[in-house]
Design an enzyme around this catalytic site. Sequence first.
Site, PDB file in Angstrom:
ATOM      1  N   GLY A  53      37.528  19.334  49.116  1.00  0.00           N
ATOM      2  CA  GLY A  53      36.808  19.406  47.859  1.00  0.00           C
ATOM      3  C   GLY A  53      35.812  18.276  47.707  1.00  0.00           C
ATOM      4  N   GLY A  91      33.560  17.948  45.264  1.00  0.00           N
ATOM      5  CA  GLY A  91      33.012  18.093  43.924  1.00  0.00           C
ATOM      6  C   GLY A  91      32.849  16.761  43.245  1.00  0.00           C
ATOM      7  N   LYS A  92      33.174  16.736  41.945  1.00  0.00           N
ATOM      8  CA  LYS A  92      32.960  15.545  41.124  1.00  0.00           C
ATOM      9  C   LYS A  92      33.559  14.284  41.749  1.00  0.00           C
ATOM     10  CE  LYS A  92      32.994  17.783  36.564  1.00  0.00           C
ATOM     11  NZ  LYS A  92      33.692  17.828  35.263  1.00  0.00           N
ATOM     12  N   VAL A  93      34.828  14.374  42.171  1.00  0.00           N
ATOM     13  CA  VAL A  93      35.538  13.193  42.679  1.00  0.00           C
ATOM     14  C   VAL A  93      35.354  13.026  44.178  1.00  0.00           C
ATOM     15  CG1 VAL A  93      37.812  12.122  42.954  1.00  0.00           C
ATOM     16  CG2 VAL A  93      37.232  13.305  40.822  1.00  0.00           C
ATOM     17  N   GLY A  94      35.449  14.120  44.908  1.00  0.00           N
ATOM     18  CA  GLY A  94      35.404  14.058  46.366  1.00  0.00           C
ATOM     19  C   GLY A  94      34.145  13.412  46.917  1.00  0.00           C
ATOM     20  N   LYS A 127      46.372  18.132  26.884  1.00  0.00           N
ATOM     21  CA  LYS A 127      45.380  18.821  27.705  1.00  0.00           C
ATOM     22  C   LYS A 127      44.991  20.100  26.984  1.00  0.00           C
ATOM     23  CE  LYS A 127      43.506  18.317  31.948  1.00  0.00           C
ATOM     24  NZ  LYS A 127      43.124  17.062  32.609  1.00  0.00           N
TER      25      LYS A 127
END
Length: 359
Positions: free
Chosen positions: A182, A184-187, A82
């Site tokens: 959340g 966002g991208k995934v939610g 990472k």
Amino acid sequence: MGVFDTDGTDATGHEQVVFCQDRQSGLRAIIGIYSTALGPALGGTRFYPYATEEDAVADVLQLSRAMAYKNAMAGLDLGGGKAVIWGDPAELKSEALLRAYGRFVQSLNGRYYTACDVGTYVPDMDVIARETQFVTGRSVEHGGAGDSSVLTAWGVFQGMRAAAEHVWGTPSLAGRRVGIAGLGKVGKYLAGHLIEDGATVAATDVSETALEWARTTYPQIDLVADTQALITSEIDVYAPCALGGALDDETVAQLRAKVVTGGANNQLAHPGIEKQLEERGILYTPDYVVNAGGVIQVADEIEGFNFERAKLRATGIFQTTRRILQLADDEGVPPALAADRLAERRMVEVGRLRGVYLR
């Protein structure tokens, strides 16, 4: 910073931690490689305004270790790594900074492949790729997979289906109330899968843009004031889909849900939280298992991206989660520990084959 013991060895178990700096562009980055036992380390780059360098180091060490376990449980021939870029992307992100970062990635000669994470996006990967070949999560126009959150959300949904089957006897969320922290991208993608499956969705987000998206796209979502209101409401499933550390002592003590399955990384705030969840009768599906769809998607780029092949592999998260929950029951341990054991076993059993000399 506590990374190394007094004898100079890495106290965290990491193979390599690299500090990168380019003063002219403002780049300050840290690349953590936890393990290459199964293959080159793969993990995204997080661009975030950490309060201190110590915070940035702690995050990259934790995230890279989690990636090793995630990639192992996803059945990938990839190790765990990472990276973090320390700073506010809204102020610092530039072509020069991203390309400077790409040069540092290239200097590792394939030990580490990068991809998107919090604060970095597909167009950023295309810029980084102008300086390194070791980047995934690229745009479709450049032969990449595009937005990896598509299959991340799909995998989380599959893990949630397995948890529902384990708790309620059916692999469906129909009639269940799911709380998403959340959007966002995934939610946002997860919300769509849940609504299509017949679930009722409650959600919260700190971003007004995300909330406006929900009001416009899925007006049936019940938007609540904050995470505190979400976890103390009558929900069947809690889905943390923002930053890590979502499950701490206070949250677990107040949580009303019977299942926790979400897209966020490193959801357990500290060791022992998994035991507290078990004691309260809350089933926790290990985050690095259920959110592996994204890494499956970007890893598929390495051999030439095929969406259907990647989606089929991400769908397998249902069976993987099932296997972990059954092992946890059989061995009388929390699912998080059962998943760790399986991941470690694969890293040892398959990783040792690299010790077989090939001319």
